[in-house]
Design a protein around this motif. Sequence first.
Motif, PDB file in Angstrom:
ATOM      1  N   TYR A 187      25.713  84.400   6.229  1.00 38.78           N
ATOM      2  CA  TYR A 187      24.577  83.775   6.938  1.00 38.78           C
ATOM      3  C   TYR A 187      24.966  82.943   8.161  1.00 38.78           C
ATOM      4  O   TYR A 187      24.233  82.857   9.109  1.00 38.78           O
ATOM      5  N   GLY A 188      26.112  82.297   8.108  1.00 35.50           N
ATOM      6  CA  GLY A 188      26.420  81.292   9.129  1.00 35.50           C
ATOM      7  C   GLY A 188      26.929  81.849  10.441  1.00 35.50           C
ATOM      8  O   GLY A 188      27.227  81.085  11.361  1.00 35.50           O
ATOM      9  N   ASN A 189      27.036  83.148  10.545  1.00 33.23           N
ATOM     10  CA  ASN A 189      27.664  83.690  11.755  1.00 33.23           C
ATOM     11  C   ASN A 189      26.716  83.795  12.946  1.00 33.23           C
ATOM     12  O   ASN A 189      25.561  84.161  12.805  1.00 33.23           O
ATOM     13  N   PHE A 190      27.232  83.444  14.087  1.00 32.80           N
ATOM     14  CA  PHE A 190      26.512  83.628  15.347  1.00 32.80           C
ATOM     15  C   PHE A 190      27.581  83.771  16.421  1.00 32.80           C
ATOM     16  O   PHE A 190      28.759  83.475  16.177  1.00 32.80           O
ATOM     17  N   GLU A 191      27.145  84.213  17.583  1.00 31.07           N
ATOM     18  CA  GLU A 191      28.143  84.538  18.594  1.00 31.07           C
ATOM     19  C   GLU A 191      28.505  83.314  19.436  1.00 31.07           C
ATOM     20  O   GLU A 191      27.846  83.008  20.434  1.00 31.07           O
ATOM     21  N   ILE A 192      29.553  82.652  19.013  1.00 34.88           N
ATOM     22  CA  ILE A 192      29.946  81.401  19.657  1.00 34.88           C
ATOM     23  C   ILE A 192      30.366  81.611  21.121  1.00 34.88           C
ATOM     24  O   ILE A 192      30.014  80.811  21.989  1.00 34.88           O
ATOM     25  N   GLU A 193      31.097  82.699  21.386  1.00 33.36           N
ATOM     26  CA  GLU A 193      31.573  82.942  22.753  1.00 33.36           C
ATOM     27  C   GLU A 193      30.391  83.049  23.725  1.00 33.36           C
ATOM     28  O   GLU A 193      30.435  82.526  24.828  1.00 33.36           O
ATOM     29  N   VAL A 198      26.802  80.615  28.044  1.00 29.38           N
ATOM     30  CA  VAL A 198      25.484  80.347  28.663  1.00 29.38           C
ATOM     31  C   VAL A 198      25.130  78.851  28.660  1.00 29.38           C
ATOM     32  O   VAL A 198      24.037  78.463  29.045  1.00 29.38           O
ATOM     33  N   MET A 199      26.083  78.030  28.225  1.00 30.08           N
ATOM     34  CA  MET A 199      25.853  76.580  28.202  1.00 30.08           C
ATOM     35  C   MET A 199      25.967  76.007  29.620  1.00 30.08           C
ATOM     36  O   MET A 199      26.924  76.328  30.322  1.00 30.08           O
ATOM     37  N   ARG A 200      25.006  75.197  30.021  1.00 28.60           N
ATOM     38  CA  ARG A 200      25.059  74.611  31.365  1.00 28.60           C
ATOM     39  C   ARG A 200      24.884  73.099  31.285  1.00 28.60           C
ATOM     40  O   ARG A 200      23.941  72.617  30.657  1.00 28.60           O
ATOM     41  N   GLY A 212      20.846  83.964  27.331  1.00 31.10           N
ATOM     42  CA  GLY A 212      21.604  83.787  26.097  1.00 31.10           C
ATOM     43  C   GLY A 212      20.731  83.375  24.916  1.00 31.10           C
ATOM     44  O   GLY A 212      21.240  82.941  23.880  1.00 31.10           O
ATOM     45  N   MET A 213      19.404  83.528  25.071  1.00 33.25           N
ATOM     46  CA  MET A 213      18.490  83.025  24.044  1.00 33.25           C
ATOM     47  C   MET A 213      18.750  83.628  22.656  1.00 33.25           C
ATOM     48  O   MET A 213      18.653  82.938  21.644  1.00 33.25           O
ATOM     49  N   HIS A 214      19.140  84.904  22.618  1.00 36.37           N
ATOM     50  CA  HIS A 214      19.290  85.540  21.305  1.00 36.37           C
ATOM     51  C   HIS A 214      20.471  84.956  20.530  1.00 36.37           C
ATOM     52  O   HIS A 214      20.428  84.858  19.300  1.00 36.37           O
ATOM     53  N   ALA A 215      21.493  84.553  21.255  1.00 36.63           N
ATOM     54  CA  ALA A 215      22.630  83.908  20.574  1.00 36.63           C
ATOM     55  C   ALA A 215      22.193  82.551  20.007  1.00 36.63           C
ATOM     56  O   ALA A 215      22.586  82.161  18.901  1.00 36.63           O
ATOM     57  N   VAL A 216      21.343  81.848  20.748  1.00 41.47           N
ATOM     58  CA  VAL A 216      20.837  80.556  20.270  1.00 41.47           C
ATOM     59  C   VAL A 216      19.912  80.766  19.064  1.00 41.47           C
ATOM     60  O   VAL A 216      19.944  80.009  18.096  1.00 41.47           O
ATOM     61  N   GLU A 217      19.120  81.828  19.116  1.00 41.46           N
ATOM     62  CA  GLU A 217      18.248  82.155  17.961  1.00 41.46           C
ATOM     63  C   GLU A 217      19.090  82.367  16.701  1.00 41.46           C
ATOM     64  O   GLU A 217      18.759  81.865  15.629  1.00 41.46           O
ATOM     65  N   ASP A 218      20.193  83.111  16.864  1.00 42.31           N
ATOM     66  CA  ASP A 218      21.081  83.369  15.726  1.00 42.31           C
ATOM     67  C   ASP A 218      21.621  82.065  15.137  1.00 42.31           C
ATOM     68  O   ASP A 218      21.736  81.904  13.931  1.00 42.31           O
ATOM     69  N   TYR A 219      21.954  81.148  16.028  1.00 41.33           N
ATOM     70  CA  TYR A 219      22.476  79.842  15.592  1.00 41.33           C
ATOM     71  C   TYR A 219      21.417  79.082  14.781  1.00 41.33           C
ATOM     72  O   TYR A 219      21.706  78.520  13.721  1.00 41.33           O
ATOM     73  N   ILE A 220      20.169  79.099  15.261  1.00 39.47           N
ATOM     74  CA  ILE A 220      19.090  78.390  14.552  1.00 39.47           C
ATOM     75  C   ILE A 220      18.855  79.026  13.180  1.00 39.47           C
ATOM     76  O   ILE A 220      18.696  78.335  12.168  1.00 39.47           O
ATOM     77  N   MET A 221      18.864  80.355  13.140  1.00 44.61           N
ATOM     78  CA  MET A 221      18.667  81.046  11.862  1.00 44.61           C
ATOM     79  C   MET A 221      19.824  80.735  10.913  1.00 44.61           C
ATOM     80  O   MET A 221      19.627  80.582   9.710  1.00 44.61           O
ATOM     81  N   SER A 222      21.018  80.647  11.469  1.00 43.27           N
ATOM     82  CA  SER A 222      22.172  80.379  10.611  1.00 43.27           C
ATOM     83  C   SER A 222      22.077  78.972  10.016  1.00 43.27           C
ATOM     84  O   SER A 222      22.420  78.746   8.858  1.00 43.27           O
ATOM     85  N   ARG A 223      21.570  78.009  10.780  1.00 45.81           N
ATOM     86  CA  ARG A 223      21.351  76.656  10.249  1.00 45.81           C
ATOM     87  C   ARG A 223      20.390  76.696   9.070  1.00 45.81           C
ATOM     88  O   ARG A 223      20.592  76.049   8.051  1.00 45.81           O
ATOM     89  N   TYR A 224      19.336  77.454   9.234  1.00 47.71           N
ATOM     90  CA  TYR A 224      18.304  77.562   8.200  1.00 47.71           C
ATOM     91  C   TYR A 224      18.870  78.199   6.933  1.00 47.71           C
ATOM     92  O   TYR A 224      18.724  77.682   5.825  1.00 47.71           O
ATOM     93  N   GLN A 225      19.559  79.323   7.125  1.00 48.69           N
ATOM     94  CA  GLN A 225      20.084  80.058   5.967  1.00 48.69           C
ATOM     95  C   GLN A 225      21.189  79.286   5.252  1.00 48.69           C
ATOM     96  O   GLN A 225      21.246  79.265   4.028  1.00 48.69           O
ATOM     97  N   MET A 226      22.067  78.661   6.017  1.00 45.47           N
ATOM     98  CA  MET A 226      23.188  77.933   5.408  1.00 45.47           C
ATOM     99  C   MET A 226      22.674  76.778   4.564  1.00 45.47           C
ATOM    100  O   MET A 226      23.247  76.454   3.523  1.00 45.47           O
ATOM    101  N   TYR A 227      21.604  76.146   5.002  1.00 41.60           N
ATOM    102  CA  TYR A 227      21.079  75.031   4.218  1.00 41.60           C
ATOM    103  C   TYR A 227      20.605  75.522   2.851  1.00 41.60           C
ATOM    104  O   TYR A 227      21.011  75.011   1.817  1.00 41.60           O
ATOM    105  N   TRP A 228      19.757  76.530   2.878  1.00 45.31           N
ATOM    106  CA  TRP A 228      19.159  76.958   1.611  1.00 45.31           C
ATOM    107  C   TRP A 228      20.119  77.750   0.737  1.00 45.31           C
ATOM    108  O   TRP A 228      20.042  77.700  -0.481  1.00 45.31           O
TER     109      TRP A 228
END
Lengths: 441, 176
Positions: A187-193, A198-200, A212-228
């Motif tokens: 669950y916790g994986n997202f594309e860090i590179e 895309v960080m400014r 880079g929105m889709h990579a950020v979406e993955d990060y948010i989903m990973s936060r959600y999944q890792m918690y539960w």
Amino acid sequence: MLQPQLLEEEKVFKDPVHRYVHVRDRFIWDLINSAEFQRLRRIKQLGTSFFTFHGGEHSRFNHSLGVYELMRRILETFEGRIQLTYEEKLLCLCAGLLHDVGHGPFSHSFEKVFRYHHEDWTRAILLGDTQINTILRRIDEGFPQKLAEVIAKTYDNKLIVSLISSQLDADRMDYLLRDAYYTGVNYGNFEIERILRVMRPQEDGIVFKFSGMHAVEDYIMSRYQMYWQVYFHPVTRSGEVVLRKIFQRAKELFRQGYSFRQEPLMLLPFLQDKVELADYLALDESVILFYMQMWRKEKDEILKDLCARFLDRNLYKYVEFHSKGFQLLPELKELFEQAGIDPAYYLEVDTTSDLPYDFYRAGEEEERIPIMLQMPSGELVELSQKSEIVQAISGKRRFDYKLYFPMDKVMALSGDISQKIRERLGVMENVEASRQDHSPD
Amino acid sequence: MLRRHAKIIRLIEIAGEVSGRKKLQKMVYIGKHLNMDFDERYEFHMYGPYSEELTLRVDELCNMGFLDEQVESKGAIHMYRYTLNPSGRDFLRFQDVQFGRGEQVIRRMNEENSRFLELVSTILYFNHLPYEEMVRKIFTFKSKQRYTEEEIQKGQAFVEELKLLMQGEIDTAPLM
């Protein structure tokens, strides 16, 4: 003006998450080698999660190095985009490295019972009589204070603060990836590179290119999944409950003047509520586990039972609690007392607010800065305005209440009282069938 | 069991009604600073001390049916009012939660508005700093609120008043 102090050769740590952690700066190398930082090797990052995910035994040392490395890479991506002085870059790197240095053994449980916050100890380590403080003062006399403010989020430069503490920061990115890696979940994986690319930087924080929105979406989903799936896993929480009860019992026995077979010397300052920095730094998880081994031979039945449960992973069983079921609690408590099972130690409700999930929301009463996307026009738009996936989970509360108790003790009861307790708990099956499941699912 | 929840319920029972989430956040924070027995962890969240634990706990209390939450919308601004209901009162009967003199402090805080309590909690957060530095921090982090130095001094005087209330050195009028 402060000049960079570089090592003759770059040092590298092999790291399973970021492949390598690179150190070239003399100050960073010295901080890693300080006694207070090395202590983090003896404190697990995930507390009692190893009961559920046996791989989750990584330390706060691993994580702290990982946050430092991410911070170093973020600063690399900022080259040419924003001017930071050497001192400002050091503030970012040191904040990444030292943000968790005040954590103690089994922090969540220990802090709750002995009523302190690890953030206060982080500050004390940075500013007190420590090896870390001596190294930081070599940078500048005022540097430890500035660093303490960055970590406490009260430093004036909001960009620097946001890199270590915001809705998408180096700390969270490392622990999600690292905890997923060591627990073995996907669950916790997202594309860090991609996220780093895309960080400014902006004056008061970081934004992300819309592309880079889709990579950020993955990060948010990973936060959600890792918690539960990981952080709030009921077996992990059961371990926390038993641990908390051990500390609570030891504290109560000390208050009553109980004579321990082996005096818990290293815990006395905590029991007496007179803790000095040196006492705090002397404590780690090996010390706590040593006392548990000693206490399982104690005369006190409750303390020895609780320690044996923790060490042998004979944790409490749980039942789901409906939100309106709390009227049952006083009655259950009374029944436990009648059965000779002390409810203060053997009956506990655990709720989501005992381990809050920092869920993503678009900004509420100005308490938190949302994640902003930079559109091709340069306009800034809040993430959930553009992402349907994030919108679907943004700001949504999910509640979880569980009642923990020792199933073996309940099942060992007989007669009318046994029947009444089982009925109220809704557990009528026999103890063998209800043994704690060892699998994380 | 659920003692941390019970303390929040008791605070709302004493206050009668708390208007605004922010106000409740700041009341608990100030109460903690005066050694009242609250457990919630606070962090500085860009705009002041804030507790995620408290936010979630209050939501849980509403979900459990112990607190009533009423939302009033004034344009884009939502105002949340919290009151205790009969189920919450029943629950509290089985919990021994005593704030002692803190009860007067809770009533006194509830007389003030959330903007002022936000200032007071920020003063307490930076209390360890010299006065000039504390004022500078407030002006930096609370620039939107446009607090004046006069208000900051009023906030400091309020802290002293609350401390005296906690010590029992101020007589309060009997409650009607």
